[in-house]
Design a protein around this motif. Structure first.
Motif, PDB file in Angstrom:
ATOM      1  N   TRP A  25      -0.188  -3.472   4.780  1.00 32.63           N
ATOM      2  CA  TRP A  25      -1.480  -2.815   4.601  1.00 32.63           C
ATOM      3  C   TRP A  25      -1.271  -1.358   4.254  1.00 32.63           C
ATOM      4  O   TRP A  25      -1.883  -0.834   3.321  1.00 32.63           O
ATOM      5  CB  TRP A  25      -2.312  -2.952   5.879  1.00 32.63           C
ATOM      6  CG  TRP A  25      -3.737  -2.517   5.757  1.00 32.63           C
ATOM      7  CD1 TRP A  25      -4.813  -3.325   5.503  1.00 32.63           C
ATOM      8  CD2 TRP A  25      -4.265  -1.187   5.880  1.00 32.63           C
ATOM      9  NE1 TRP A  25      -5.964  -2.584   5.470  1.00 32.63           N
ATOM     10  CE2 TRP A  25      -5.655  -1.252   5.699  1.00 32.63           C
ATOM     11  CE3 TRP A  25      -3.699   0.053   6.122  1.00 32.63           C
ATOM     12  CZ2 TRP A  25      -6.490  -0.145   5.749  1.00 32.63           C
ATOM     13  CZ3 TRP A  25      -4.521   1.169   6.180  1.00 32.63           C
ATOM     14  CH2 TRP A  25      -5.900   1.073   5.990  1.00 32.63           C
ATOM     15  N   VAL A  26      -0.415  -0.658   5.014  1.00 36.01           N
ATOM     16  CA  VAL A  26      -0.147   0.763   4.780  1.00 36.01           C
ATOM     17  C   VAL A  26       0.436   0.967   3.382  1.00 36.01           C
ATOM     18  O   VAL A  26       0.023   1.863   2.646  1.00 36.01           O
ATOM     19  CB  VAL A  26       0.800   1.331   5.861  1.00 36.01           C
ATOM     20  CG1 VAL A  26       1.280   2.724   5.488  1.00 36.01           C
ATOM     21  CG2 VAL A  26       0.100   1.353   7.213  1.00 36.01           C
ATOM     22  N   GLU A  27       1.374   0.123   3.008  1.00 34.47           N
ATOM     23  CA  GLU A  27       2.002   0.227   1.685  1.00 34.47           C
ATOM     24  C   GLU A  27       0.969   0.065   0.566  1.00 34.47           C
ATOM     25  O   GLU A  27       0.930   0.848  -0.381  1.00 34.47           O
ATOM     26  CB  GLU A  27       3.094  -0.833   1.551  1.00 34.47           C
ATOM     27  CG  GLU A  27       3.859  -0.784   0.256  1.00 34.47           C
ATOM     28  CD  GLU A  27       4.929  -1.855   0.181  1.00 34.47           C
ATOM     29  OE1 GLU A  27       5.898  -1.634  -0.553  1.00 34.47           O
ATOM     30  OE2 GLU A  27       4.801  -2.916   0.833  1.00 34.47           O
ATOM     31  N   GLU A  28       0.103  -0.938   0.701  1.00 32.74           N
ATOM     32  CA  GLU A  28      -0.895  -1.220  -0.337  1.00 32.74           C
ATOM     33  C   GLU A  28      -1.974  -0.138  -0.413  1.00 32.74           C
ATOM     34  O   GLU A  28      -2.269   0.391  -1.483  1.00 32.74           O
ATOM     35  CB  GLU A  28      -1.543  -2.581  -0.069  1.00 32.74           C
ATOM     36  CG  GLU A  28      -2.623  -2.938  -1.057  1.00 32.74           C
ATOM     37  CD  GLU A  28      -3.339  -4.227  -0.677  1.00 32.74           C
ATOM     38  OE1 GLU A  28      -4.552  -4.312  -0.974  1.00 32.74           O
ATOM     39  OE2 GLU A  28      -2.710  -5.122  -0.088  1.00 32.74           O
TER      40      GLU A  28
ATOM     41  N   ASP B  15       4.466  13.816   5.498  1.00 31.78           N
ATOM     42  CA  ASP B  15       3.656  12.900   4.687  1.00 31.78           C
ATOM     43  C   ASP B  15       2.486  12.400   5.521  1.00 31.78           C
ATOM     44  O   ASP B  15       2.597  12.231   6.740  1.00 31.78           O
ATOM     45  CB  ASP B  15       4.476  11.694   4.218  1.00 31.78           C
ATOM     46  CG  ASP B  15       5.456  12.027   3.117  1.00 31.78           C
ATOM     47  OD1 ASP B  15       5.400  13.142   2.567  1.00 31.78           O
ATOM     48  OD2 ASP B  15       6.297  11.158   2.803  1.00 31.78           O
ATOM     49  N   LYS B  16       1.362  12.155   4.868  1.00 32.71           N
ATOM     50  CA  LYS B  16       0.182  11.610   5.537  1.00 32.71           C
ATOM     51  C   LYS B  16      -0.058  10.199   5.014  1.00 32.71           C
ATOM     52  O   LYS B  16      -0.004   9.972   3.802  1.00 32.71           O
ATOM     53  CB  LYS B  16      -1.047  12.467   5.263  1.00 32.71           C
ATOM     54  CG  LYS B  16      -0.961  13.841   5.870  1.00 32.71           C
ATOM     55  CD  LYS B  16      -2.203  14.651   5.537  1.00 32.71           C
ATOM     56  CE  LYS B  16      -2.097  16.044   6.112  1.00 32.71           C
ATOM     57  NZ  LYS B  16      -3.262  16.856   5.772  1.00 32.71           N
ATOM     58  N   VAL B  17      -0.329   9.285   5.915  1.00 29.85           N
ATOM     59  CA  VAL B  17      -0.652   7.914   5.527  1.00 29.85           C
ATOM     60  C   VAL B  17      -1.855   7.436   6.330  1.00 29.85           C
ATOM     61  O   VAL B  17      -2.047   7.821   7.483  1.00 29.85           O
ATOM     62  CB  VAL B  17       0.525   6.935   5.728  1.00 29.85           C
ATOM     63  CG1 VAL B  17       1.673   7.242   4.788  1.00 29.85           C
ATOM     64  CG2 VAL B  17       1.010   6.920   7.153  1.00 29.85           C
ATOM     65  N   VAL B  18      -2.657   6.620   5.696  1.00 33.71           N
ATOM     66  CA  VAL B  18      -3.792   5.982   6.355  1.00 33.71           C
ATOM     67  C   VAL B  18      -3.273   4.696   6.977  1.00 33.71           C
ATOM     68  O   VAL B  18      -2.494   3.972   6.360  1.00 33.71           O
ATOM     69  CB  VAL B  18      -4.914   5.690   5.341  1.00 33.71           C
ATOM     70  CG1 VAL B  18      -6.067   4.973   5.992  1.00 33.71           C
ATOM     71  CG2 VAL B  18      -5.379   6.965   4.683  1.00 33.71           C
ATOM     72  N   ILE B  19      -3.669   4.444   8.221  1.00 36.86           N
ATOM     73  CA  ILE B  19      -3.213   3.252   8.927  1.00 36.86           C
ATOM     74  C   ILE B  19      -4.398   2.344   9.236  1.00 36.86           C
ATOM     75  O   ILE B  19      -5.533   2.807   9.300  1.00 36.86           O
ATOM     76  CB  ILE B  19      -2.447   3.629  10.219  1.00 36.86           C
ATOM     77  CG1 ILE B  19      -3.335   4.420  11.178  1.00 36.86           C
ATOM     78  CG2 ILE B  19      -1.176   4.401   9.883  1.00 36.86           C
ATOM     79  CD1 ILE B  19      -2.718   4.661  12.541  1.00 36.86           C
TER      80      ILE B  19
END
Length: 103
Positions: A67-70, A83-87
């Motif tokens: 999910w995070v990758e997509e 780095d910022k990522v949406v989880i």
């Protein structure tokens, strides 16, 4: 004259088909504003973050990472500190979890 008309029709059909495909592939970006965004710290990876949330919310690590990758359009799972990522944790879920822990 018939060949010219046929050429115009084929060309028009081709242009319209390209237009439809362009609209399909350039659709609006999914709204992720109701999901948590985390900042990657030194020593963290998408997998370590997935492990944290697997315990709290019972999420499968593989599904979490995919999910995070997509959703973050990651070409690789390598992330750097800062780095910022949406989880895949809704903001209210994390807030509610915090409230329960403090009560």
């Amino acid at each position: 004259m018939e060949k010219l008309t046929f050429s115009y029709i084929v060309s028009l059909f081709f242009v319209m088909t390209l237009g439809v495909f362009a609209l399909i592939y350039t659709g609006e970006k999914e709204d992720l504003s109701n999901f948590e965004e985390v900042v990657i710290n030194s020593g963290e990876s998408i997998w370590t973050i997935a492990e944290k949330y697997e315990q709290k919310f019972g999420m499968d690590k593989i599904e979490f990472v995919q999910w995070v990758e997509e959703k973050n359009n990651l070409q690789t799972l390598v992330v750097k500190p800062g780095d910022k990522v949406v989880i895949p944790v809704e903001k209210n879920m994390r807030y509610n979890d915090h409230l329960l822990a403090t009560e």
